[in-house]
Design a protein around this motif. Structure first.
Motif, PDB file in Angstrom:
ATOM      1  N   LYS A 114     -14.943  21.093   5.708  1.00 47.53           N
ATOM      2  CA  LYS A 114     -14.565  20.357   4.505  1.00 47.53           C
ATOM      3  C   LYS A 114     -14.746  21.272   3.294  1.00 47.53           C
ATOM      4  N   ILE A 115     -13.802  21.191   2.372  1.00 49.71           N
ATOM      5  CA  ILE A 115     -13.870  21.926   1.112  1.00 49.71           C
ATOM      6  C   ILE A 115     -13.897  20.902  -0.021  1.00 49.71           C
ATOM      7  N   ILE A 116     -14.833  21.078  -0.919  1.00 50.09           N
ATOM      8  CA  ILE A 116     -14.856  20.300  -2.156  1.00 50.09           C
ATOM      9  C   ILE A 116     -14.392  21.247  -3.263  1.00 50.09           C
ATOM     10  N   VAL A 117     -13.279  20.932  -3.894  1.00 54.01           N
ATOM     11  CA  VAL A 117     -12.833  21.683  -5.066  1.00 54.01           C
ATOM     12  C   VAL A 117     -13.518  21.006  -6.245  1.00 54.01           C
ATOM     13  N   LEU A 118     -14.456  21.716  -6.833  1.00 54.91           N
ATOM     14  CA  LEU A 118     -15.276  21.142  -7.890  1.00 54.91           C
ATOM     15  C   LEU A 118     -14.835  21.679  -9.239  1.00 54.91           C
ATOM     16  N   VAL A 119     -14.313  20.785 -10.054  1.00 51.32           N
ATOM     17  CA  VAL A 119     -13.866  21.144 -11.391  1.00 51.32           C
ATOM     18  C   VAL A 119     -15.061  21.033 -12.329  1.00 51.32           C
ATOM     19  N   MET A 120     -15.395  22.168 -12.919  1.00 53.48           N
ATOM     20  CA  MET A 120     -16.545  22.239 -13.821  1.00 53.48           C
ATOM     21  C   MET A 120     -16.051  22.431 -15.256  1.00 53.48           C
ATOM     22  N   VAL A 121     -16.904  22.110 -16.192  1.00 50.65           N
ATOM     23  CA  VAL A 121     -16.603  22.306 -17.608  1.00 50.65           C
ATOM     24  C   VAL A 121     -17.351  23.541 -18.078  1.00 50.65           C
ATOM     25  N   MET A 126     -25.007  20.744  -6.093  1.00 46.72           N
ATOM     26  CA  MET A 126     -25.232  21.107  -4.689  1.00 46.72           C
ATOM     27  C   MET A 126     -26.475  20.401  -4.131  1.00 46.72           C
ATOM     28  N   LYS A 127     -27.554  20.415  -4.887  1.00 46.83           N
ATOM     29  CA  LYS A 127     -28.792  19.761  -4.449  1.00 46.83           C
ATOM     30  C   LYS A 127     -28.596  18.255  -4.291  1.00 46.83           C
ATOM     31  N   GLU A 128     -27.955  17.626  -5.285  1.00 41.61           N
ATOM     32  CA  GLU A 128     -27.758  16.169  -5.270  1.00 41.61           C
ATOM     33  C   GLU A 128     -26.991  15.713  -4.033  1.00 41.61           C
ATOM     34  N   ARG A 129     -26.083  16.550  -3.563  1.00 36.50           N
ATOM     35  CA  ARG A 129     -25.233  16.168  -2.436  1.00 36.50           C
ATOM     36  C   ARG A 129     -25.616  16.858  -1.129  1.00 36.50           C
ATOM     37  N   ASN A 130     -26.667  17.629  -1.183  1.00 38.46           N
ATOM     38  CA  ASN A 130     -27.171  18.340   0.001  1.00 38.46           C
ATOM     39  C   ASN A 130     -26.139  19.317   0.573  1.00 38.46           C
ATOM     40  N   TYR A 131     -25.436  20.026  -0.318  1.00 43.84           N
ATOM     41  CA  TYR A 131     -24.514  21.091   0.081  1.00 43.84           C
ATOM     42  C   TYR A 131     -25.213  22.424  -0.152  1.00 43.84           C
ATOM     43  N   ASN A 132     -24.835  23.424   0.628  1.00 48.70           N
ATOM     44  CA  ASN A 132     -25.490  24.720   0.416  1.00 48.70           C
ATOM     45  C   ASN A 132     -24.552  25.924   0.539  1.00 48.70           C
ATOM     46  N   ILE A 133     -23.238  25.698   0.555  1.00 50.09           N
ATOM     47  CA  ILE A 133     -22.297  26.814   0.635  1.00 50.09           C
ATOM     48  C   ILE A 133     -21.337  26.754  -0.546  1.00 50.09           C
ATOM     49  N   ILE A 134     -21.263  27.854  -1.276  1.00 51.41           N
ATOM     50  CA  ILE A 134     -20.332  28.007  -2.398  1.00 51.41           C
ATOM     51  C   ILE A 134     -19.286  29.034  -1.992  1.00 51.41           C
ATOM     52  N   ILE A 135     -18.028  28.739  -2.261  1.00 44.30           N
ATOM     53  CA  ILE A 135     -16.946  29.710  -2.060  1.00 44.30           C
ATOM     54  C   ILE A 135     -16.551  30.257  -3.418  1.00 44.30           C
ATOM     55  N   LYS A 136     -16.401  31.564  -3.481  1.00 45.36           N
ATOM     56  CA  LYS A 136     -15.902  32.218  -4.684  1.00 45.36           C
ATOM     57  C   LYS A 136     -14.784  33.168  -4.292  1.00 45.36           C
ATOM     58  N   GLY A 137     -13.711  33.148  -5.046  1.00 45.54           N
ATOM     59  CA  GLY A 137     -12.618  34.088  -4.849  1.00 45.54           C
ATOM     60  C   GLY A 137     -12.836  35.319  -5.707  1.00 45.54           C
ATOM     61  N   LEU A 138     -12.543  36.466  -5.144  1.00 39.59           N
ATOM     62  CA  LEU A 138     -12.684  37.726  -5.876  1.00 39.59           C
ATOM     63  C   LEU A 138     -11.334  38.416  -5.982  1.00 39.59           C
ATOM     64  N   ARG A 139     -10.935  38.729  -7.217  1.00 45.90           N
ATOM     65  CA  ARG A 139      -9.680  39.456  -7.444  1.00 45.90           C
ATOM     66  C   ARG A 139      -9.910  40.945  -7.565  1.00 45.90           C
ATOM     67  N   MET A 149     -21.459  19.124  10.120  1.00 45.73           N
ATOM     68  CA  MET A 149     -20.228  19.432   9.401  1.00 45.73           C
ATOM     69  C   MET A 149     -20.550  20.466   8.319  1.00 45.73           C
ATOM     70  N   ARG A 150     -19.796  21.551   8.334  1.00 45.15           N
ATOM     71  CA  ARG A 150     -19.975  22.603   7.328  1.00 45.15           C
ATOM     72  C   ARG A 150     -19.066  22.341   6.140  1.00 45.15           C
ATOM     73  N   THR A 151     -19.694  22.010   5.017  1.00 48.39           N
ATOM     74  CA  THR A 151     -18.969  21.728   3.781  1.00 48.39           C
ATOM     75  C   THR A 151     -19.222  22.867   2.806  1.00 48.39           C
ATOM     76  N   ALA A 152     -18.152  23.336   2.173  1.00 51.55           N
ATOM     77  CA  ALA A 152     -18.258  24.384   1.164  1.00 51.55           C
ATOM     78  C   ALA A 152     -17.670  23.868  -0.145  1.00 51.55           C
ATOM     79  N   GLY A 162      -9.979  28.833   2.760  1.00 58.01           N
ATOM     80  CA  GLY A 162     -11.307  28.250   2.966  1.00 58.01           C
ATOM     81  C   GLY A 162     -11.267  27.015   3.850  1.00 58.01           C
ATOM     82  N   SER A 163     -10.185  26.240   3.729  1.00 56.21           N
ATOM     83  CA  SER A 163     -10.056  25.013   4.526  1.00 56.21           C
ATOM     84  C   SER A 163      -9.908  25.315   6.016  1.00 56.21           C
ATOM     85  N   LYS A 164      -9.537  26.543   6.342  1.00 53.69           N
ATOM     86  CA  LYS A 164      -9.430  26.947   7.750  1.00 53.69           C
ATOM     87  C   LYS A 164     -10.770  27.458   8.295  1.00 53.69           C
TER      88      LYS A 164
END
Length: 159
Positions: free
Chosen positions: A30-37, A77-90, A1-4, A24-26
């Motif tokens: 799976k997409i994780i929307v990660l809210v950071m501080v 990313m390491k803790e959950r073994n994910y390796n793909i980050i999505i970034k939007g560019l305007r 499963m490819r998770t970003a 991205g969901s297409k």
């Protein structure tokens, strides 16, 4: 499963963010929307409020989850073994900033890859900072945020 993981402060989530999440969901299973501080920014909404608004906004997308994290993105990313980050560019300003972030993330976690999605041309001008400024001066938010987010902003600002 490819998770970003699509990360940001989302203060508040805009229709530009929603566009990137939906597209991205297409592409990914799976997409994780990660809210950071961002400790350098004073937010309008508390972390829990942002998470709740995003959950309501993306509830129609079955393969999208919302999470939050305080710390370095690469540690999450390491803790959950994910390796793909999505970034939007305007624009090129976003590109220059995100290019540097990609380089730093890669240095800290060599297995991580960043995928850049260009913003929809009709939404590329939208930013959370701009939305807050428009709201502060009583401007029209239609087309920038969902109705639910607009109501939350107006309630928070007591306008």
């Amino acid at each position: 499963m490819r998770t970003a993981v699509f990360t940001g402060s989302f203060d508040p989530i805009t229709l530009g963010h929603c566009d990137i999440i939906e597209r991205g969901s297409k592409i990914f299973d799976k997409i994780i929307v990660l809210v950071m501080v961002n400790p350098d920014k004073k937010g309008l909404f508390e972390l829990e409020e942002r998470v709740a608004l995003i959950k309501k906004t993306v509830c129609n997308l079955e393969n999208v989850e919302v999470d939050s994290y305080w710390g370095l993105l690469v540690d999450y990313m390491k803790e959950r073994n994910y390796n793909i980050i999505i970034k939007g560019l305007r624009n090129t300003i976003d590109f220059n900033y995100e290019y540097d972030m990609e380089s730093a993330n890669k240095k800290l976690y060599s297995d991580v890859e960043t995928v850049f999605l260009m913003s929809d041309r009709n939404k590329g001008y939208i930013s959370s900072s701009m939305v807050k400024q428009i709201a502060k001066f009583g401007g029209e938010l239609k087309g920038c945020v969902s109705e639910e987010v607009e109501c939350a902003i107006l309630e928070k600002m007591k306008l």
